[in-house]
Design a protein around this motif. Structure first.
Motif, mmCIF file in Angstrom:
data_model
loop_
_atom_site.group_PDB
_atom_site.id
_atom_site.type_symbol
_atom_site.label_atom_id
_atom_site.label_comp_id
_atom_site.label_asym_id
_atom_site.label_seq_id
_atom_site.Cartn_x
_atom_site.Cartn_y
_atom_site.Cartn_z
ATOM 1 N N VAL A 10 15.058 49.003 -84.872
ATOM 2 C CA VAL A 10 15.576 49.885 -85.537
ATOM 3 C C VAL A 10 16.745 50.529 -84.916
ATOM 4 C CG1 VAL A 10 14.899 52.451 -85.749
ATOM 5 C CG2 VAL A 10 13.227 50.652 -86.259
ATOM 6 N N ALA A 11 16.991 50.487 -83.653
ATOM 7 C CA ALA A 11 18.391 50.988 -83.037
ATOM 8 C C ALA A 11 19.358 49.871 -83.326
ATOM 9 C CB ALA A 11 18.371 50.836 -81.539
ATOM 10 N N GLU A 12 19.382 48.801 -83.451
ATOM 11 C CA GLU A 12 20.542 47.900 -83.968
ATOM 12 C C GLU A 12 20.650 48.246 -85.593
ATOM 13 O OE1 GLU A 12 18.655 44.258 -83.076
ATOM 14 O OE2 GLU A 12 19.689 43.951 -80.967
ATOM 15 N N ALA A 22 16.546 51.887 -95.949
ATOM 16 C CA ALA A 22 16.655 50.414 -95.750
ATOM 17 C C ALA A 22 15.997 49.864 -94.661
ATOM 18 C CB ALA A 22 18.070 50.276 -95.844
ATOM 19 N N ILE A 23 16.212 50.651 -93.343
ATOM 20 C CA ILE A 23 15.247 50.108 -92.181
ATOM 21 C C ILE A 23 13.791 49.853 -92.470
ATOM 22 C CG2 ILE A 23 14.897 50.600 -89.664
ATOM 23 C CD1 ILE A 23 17.495 52.121 -89.550
ATOM 24 N N GLY A 28 9.348 46.542 -93.199
ATOM 25 C CA GLY A 28 8.063 46.407 -93.853
ATOM 26 C C GLY A 28 7.172 47.655 -93.255
ATOM 27 N N ILE A 29 7.716 48.869 -92.932
ATOM 28 C CA ILE A 29 7.207 50.057 -92.743
ATOM 29 C C ILE A 29 7.659 51.150 -93.530
ATOM 30 C CG2 ILE A 29 7.016 49.212 -90.236
ATOM 31 C CD1 ILE A 29 9.232 50.985 -89.644
ATOM 32 N N THR A 30 6.952 52.332 -93.257
ATOM 33 C CA THR A 30 7.346 53.454 -93.954
ATOM 34 C C THR A 30 8.620 54.190 -93.463
ATOM 35 O OG1 THR A 30 6.252 55.153 -92.903
ATOM 36 C CG2 THR A 30 5.084 53.922 -94.715
ATOM 37 N N LEU A 38 13.071 55.638 -84.521
ATOM 38 C CA LEU A 38 14.491 56.131 -84.263
ATOM 39 C C LEU A 38 14.475 57.429 -83.268
ATOM 40 C CD1 LEU A 38 17.275 55.421 -84.437
ATOM 41 C CD2 LEU A 38 17.533 56.659 -86.485
ATOM 42 N N GLU A 39 13.528 58.221 -83.496
ATOM 43 C CA GLU A 39 13.460 59.316 -82.541
ATOM 44 C C GLU A 39 12.730 58.821 -81.247
ATOM 45 O OE1 GLU A 39 11.077 62.722 -84.128
ATOM 46 O OE2 GLU A 39 11.952 62.490 -86.006
#
Length: 50
Positions: A10-12, A22-23, A28-30, A38-39
């Motif tokens: 996620v960070a990348e 898009a992430i 394959g997650i919500t 990310l938080e």
């Protein structure tokens, strides 16, 4: 603190200015889960030195 493999992905993606939606799709997650991850990354890494 170390990031999990998913948090690192996620960070990348976020560092490359990838949108949360898009992430989420890539992983394959919500979008809500991606935003939460990310938080968590921000919380673990803390503020950037300045």
């Amino acid at each position: 603190m170390l990031l999990t493999e998913t948090e690192l992905k996620v960070a990348e993606l976020a560092a490359d200015a990838t949108a949360i939606e898009a992430i989420a799709e890539k992983l394959g997650i919500t979008a809500a889960d991606a935003a939460g991850l990310l938080e968590t990354v921000y919380r673990k890494l803390g503020p950037a030195p300045g």
